[in-house]
Motif scaffolding. Structure first.
Motif, mmCIF file in Angstrom:
data_model
loop_
_atom_site.group_PDB
_atom_site.id
_atom_site.type_symbol
_atom_site.label_atom_id
_atom_site.label_comp_id
_atom_site.label_asym_id
_atom_site.label_seq_id
_atom_site.Cartn_x
_atom_site.Cartn_y
_atom_site.Cartn_z
ATOM 1 N N LYS B 44 0.766 -1.085 -0.318
ATOM 2 C CA LYS B 44 -0.212 0.367 -0.348
ATOM 3 C C LYS B 44 0.540 1.117 0.066
ATOM 4 N N TYR B 45 1.624 1.491 1.017
ATOM 5 C CA TYR B 45 2.974 2.359 0.791
ATOM 6 C C TYR B 45 3.439 2.788 -0.744
ATOM 7 N N ILE B 46 4.265 1.710 -1.093
ATOM 8 C CA ILE B 46 5.142 1.846 -2.235
ATOM 9 C C ILE B 46 4.092 2.299 -3.099
ATOM 10 N N LEU B 47 2.699 1.438 -3.498
ATOM 11 C CA LEU B 47 2.061 1.927 -4.623
ATOM 12 C C LEU B 47 1.408 3.164 -4.280
ATOM 13 N N ASP B 48 1.317 3.745 -3.524
ATOM 14 C CA ASP B 48 0.809 5.141 -3.114
ATOM 15 C C ASP B 48 1.611 6.094 -3.460
ATOM 16 N N ASN B 49 3.468 5.314 -3.572
ATOM 17 C CA ASN B 49 3.947 6.306 -3.207
ATOM 18 C C ASN B 49 4.979 6.285 -4.734
ATOM 19 N N ASN B 50 4.502 6.513 -6.028
ATOM 20 C CA ASN B 50 4.918 5.781 -7.027
ATOM 21 C C ASN B 50 5.959 4.778 -7.772
ATOM 22 N N GLY B 51 4.790 3.879 -6.739
ATOM 23 C CA GLY B 51 6.344 2.540 -6.499
ATOM 24 C C GLY B 51 5.160 1.599 -7.346
ATOM 25 N N MET B 59 11.252 -4.100 -1.861
ATOM 26 C CA MET B 59 12.065 -3.086 -0.025
ATOM 27 C C MET B 59 11.994 -3.755 0.637
ATOM 28 N N LEU B 60 10.796 -4.460 0.480
ATOM 29 C CA LEU B 60 10.296 -5.422 1.994
ATOM 30 C C LEU B 60 11.667 -6.713 1.967
ATOM 31 N N GLN B 61 11.672 -7.647 1.570
ATOM 32 C CA GLN B 61 12.990 -8.175 1.393
ATOM 33 C C GLN B 61 14.260 -7.375 1.957
ATOM 34 N N ASP B 62 14.133 -6.034 0.959
ATOM 35 C CA ASP B 62 15.521 -5.985 1.218
ATOM 36 C C ASP B 62 15.580 -5.261 2.458
ATOM 37 N N ALA B 63 14.317 -4.931 3.311
ATOM 38 C CA ALA B 63 14.229 -4.291 4.685
ATOM 39 C C ALA B 63 14.451 -5.844 5.729
ATOM 40 N N LEU B 64 13.724 -7.099 5.293
ATOM 41 C CA LEU B 64 13.745 -8.219 6.085
ATOM 42 C C LEU B 64 15.491 -8.245 6.481
ATOM 43 N N VAL B 90 11.441 0.385 5.013
ATOM 44 C CA VAL B 90 11.445 0.786 3.441
ATOM 45 C C VAL B 90 10.985 2.208 3.463
ATOM 46 N N ARG B 91 9.847 2.795 4.333
ATOM 47 C CA ARG B 91 9.974 3.616 4.023
ATOM 48 C C ARG B 91 11.197 5.173 3.865
ATOM 49 N N LYS B 93 14.419 3.288 2.859
ATOM 50 C CA LYS B 93 14.735 3.122 1.761
ATOM 51 C C LYS B 93 14.221 4.053 0.368
ATOM 52 N N TRP B 94 12.725 3.457 0.206
ATOM 53 C CA TRP B 94 11.625 4.262 -0.588
ATOM 54 C C TRP B 94 12.517 5.286 -1.650
ATOM 55 N N LEU B 95 13.059 6.522 -0.293
ATOM 56 C CA LEU B 95 12.770 7.839 -0.545
ATOM 57 C C LEU B 95 14.115 7.904 -0.842
ATOM 58 N N ARG B 96 15.189 7.450 -0.414
ATOM 59 C CA ARG B 96 16.170 6.939 -1.476
ATOM 60 C C ARG B 96 15.893 6.576 -2.801
ATOM 61 N N GLU B 97 15.579 5.819 -3.130
ATOM 62 C CA GLU B 97 14.922 5.183 -4.138
ATOM 63 C C GLU B 97 14.698 6.217 -5.138
ATOM 64 N N ILE B 98 13.309 6.733 -4.285
ATOM 65 C CA ILE B 98 12.403 8.200 -5.399
ATOM 66 C C ILE B 98 13.373 8.884 -6.301
ATOM 67 N N ASN B 99 14.777 8.991 -4.876
ATOM 68 C CA ASN B 99 15.525 10.307 -4.914
ATOM 69 C C ASN B 99 16.519 9.880 -6.198
ATOM 70 N N LYS B 100 16.639 8.610 -6.503
ATOM 71 C CA LYS B 100 17.933 8.242 -6.670
ATOM 72 C C LYS B 100 16.793 8.066 -8.445
ATOM 73 N N ARG B 101 16.291 7.729 -8.218
ATOM 74 C CA ARG B 101 15.241 7.672 -9.184
ATOM 75 C C ARG B 101 15.680 9.125 -10.394
ATOM 76 N N LYS B 102 15.152 9.965 -9.576
ATOM 77 C CA LYS B 102 14.251 11.643 -9.870
ATOM 78 C C LYS B 102 16.341 11.786 -10.638
ATOM 79 N N ILE B 103 17.370 11.747 -9.885
ATOM 80 C CA ILE B 103 19.049 12.155 -9.657
ATOM 81 C C ILE B 103 18.951 11.813 -11.222
ATOM 82 N N GLY B 104 18.688 10.419 -11.861
ATOM 83 C CA GLY B 104 19.205 9.657 -12.645
ATOM 84 C C GLY B 104 18.710 10.464 -13.916
ATOM 85 N N LYS B 105 17.216 10.265 -13.921
ATOM 86 C CA LYS B 105 16.489 11.473 -14.694
ATOM 87 C C LYS B 105 17.200 12.615 -15.042
#
Lengths: 301, 194
Positions: B44-51, B59-64, B90-91, B93-105
């Motif tokens: 729910k969190y990831i889908l609500d946040n552009n994932g 993300m969940l596997q990494d968090a575990l 998860v939160r 990691k996801w925020l970092r991931e989003i930033n990474k994807r933004k920077i990449g673009k």
């Protein structure tokens, strides 16, 4: 160039590695720092060790993740097989119950003194065959369309259970309470089962208590401190909300197709001092500073 | 007013303790249980946040894995529920991931900072290549060596535990094996870098 004594000290005591694992004593750390400043090749060696250890850890993580993925996939296969088996068992159970009920009702009808004319002939036939005869059985089991509905409802119950949709229960009197804007007091929250929260709502004017249950997919969760969302609505239906109980915030996830009617069209506002729950006909305030907290959600309008 | 004691809540806290214990004992199956318990929330969190669904699973596997590592290192204190902790990880990691994807673009970089950015990017690439080499060399080690190194460096187990886990006769054997495996790996890596 490092002298042999220093080299021996570094190697025998695995100083570089222990430094990277934060296992050196203060004296050892001091000595190493001085060496690192004096001998650049030692700094290179330290960097190499750092990479090796980081690589080992990263490999470990990747392998652990692969094993986790594999175990998850296996558990899903196992669940789907169990699901299929469970479905068949449910269907078999329903059929068995229907046959049993039919047999009981048929037996009672068969015991009556006035035999049906055409049925007589059929009854003379071996009993087993009669039981299988459709018309009598259908009539006995099917008051209006009750029998068919029963089957349908059981099927849908089966589906519901199998899909594990949370079932939200609300009683007519709760709806009545909301309509008449009676004073409500949320008396207690009980967690008797992992996925079930029982909320006792005290209707003050009628001096009675209702118990409503919230079933949810995930066991109760405590939200992390940095989570700001208090509720989520979609299409004017409450998806989830949180309440406070005994100093902790409980995050409840609701299926967005069914939800507790008392909390329909609910919004939550939170300040550091209070939590305000607005429903379509009531306003509850939870004093976050008081000891009792959610023992008393005060109806303020 | 009566205080209703939430019997399940007590049981849930105890369950978390049991989960931590199982992780400490190296029971990886408990991660599957945690995965199933938390996937809906994370999804729910990831889908609500552009994932996407795959992002949620990842993300969940990494968090575990993070949880596993922190418990193994003794860096995990059960002050909140495990699911709360997992959600926070998860939160982040996801925020970092989003930033990474933004920077990449984003390609608009000041000329002023371009050189520094380029050097950092090159360092990052070199590091990535070095890691790739190390990971490849680790695959050339035997299974016992890989296990010893993982237990010691990732899970930070002591020699006694390693000896027990791998059926070595004593801690000296475990220590010697660990030293030998690490030297073998270092030799493989140095050979590749030459």
């Amino acid at each position: 160039m490092l002298d042999s004594t220093t080299r021996q000290w570094l190697d025998e005591n695995e100083v570089l590695e222990r430094h990277l694992l934060n296992r050196l004593t203060a004296d050892e750390t001091d000595r190493l720092q001085k060496l690192l400043q004096s001998f650049p090749e030692l700094a290179d060696e330290l960097e190499f060790q750092k990479m090796i250890i980081a690589g080992i850890r990263q490999n470990g993580r990747l392998e652990l993740k692969e094993r986790l993925k594999s175990n998850i996939a296996q558990s899903k296969n196992h669940s789907s097989k169990t699901f299929v088996l469970y479905s068949y068992l449910k269907i078999a159970a329903v059929v068995a119950v229907l046959i049993g009920v039919s047999w009981i009702v048929y037996s009672r009808i068969a015991a009556k003194p006035e035999p049906a004319p055409s049925a007589d002939i059929k009854k003379e036939a071996p009993p087993k065959e009669l039981k299988i005869e459709q018309p009598k059985i259908e009539k006995s089991v099917d008051p209006k369309t009750g029998g068919q509905q029963q089957i349908a409802s059981k099927k849908s119950t089966g589906k519901q259970n199998v899909q594990e949709k949370p079932l939200i229960v609300s009683t007519p009197s709760e709806t009545a309470a909301v309509k008449h804007k009676q004073k409500l007091n949320i008396e207690s929250l009980k967690f008797l089962k992992p996925n079930e929260l029982t909320v006792s709502v005290n209707i003050l004017d009628e001096k009675k208590t209702l118990e409503t249950k919230l079933f949810f997919k995930n066991p109760t969760d405590l939200t992390a401190v940095n989570i700001k969302e208090t509720q989520s609505e979609k299409d004017n239906q409450l998806e989830w909300f949180y309440v406070i109980y005994e100093n902790r915030i409980l995050n409840l996830y609701l299926d967005n197709t069914q939800y507790l009617k008392v909390f329909k069209n609910t919004s939550l506002e939170e300040t550091s001092e209070k939590l305000v729950i607005k429903t379509s006909s009531a306003l509850y305030t939870v004093d976050l500073k008081s000891k009792d907290k959610f023992k008393k959600a005060v109806l303020t309008k | 007013m009566k205080t209703e004691l939430p019997s399940y809540e007590t049981a849930t806290v105890e369950s978390d303790q049991k989960i931590i214990e199982r992780i400490r004992q190296g029971d990886e199956k408990v991660l599957v249980h945690l995965y199933h318990n938390n996937i809906m929330m994370v999804r729910k969190y990831i889908l609500d946040n552009n994932g996407r669904e795959e992002d949620a699973q990842d993300m969940l596997q990494d968090a575990l894995i993070v949880l596993w590592e922190n418990v193994a290192h003794g860096n995990f204190d059960l002050t909140s529920k495990i699911s709360t902790y997992v959600y926070s990880v998860v939160r982040n990691k996801w925020l970092r991931e989003i930033n990474k994807r933004k920077i990449g673009k984003t390609s608009a970089i000041d000329d002023h900072h371009l050189e520094a950015e380029t050097i950092d990017a090159l360092k990052s690439i070199i590091h990535k290549e070095e890691y790739k080499v190390i990971l490849e060399c680790i695959q050339q080690l035997g299974p016992t060596c890989k296990k010893v190194l993982m237990l010691f460096y990732l899970e930070e187990k002591g020699m006694e535990e390693i000896a027990r886990a791998l059926n070595f006769s004593n801690t000296d054997v475990a220590k010697a094996k660990k030293w030998q495996c690490k030297k073998e790996l270092e030799a493989l890596v140095k050979k590749r870098f030459k």
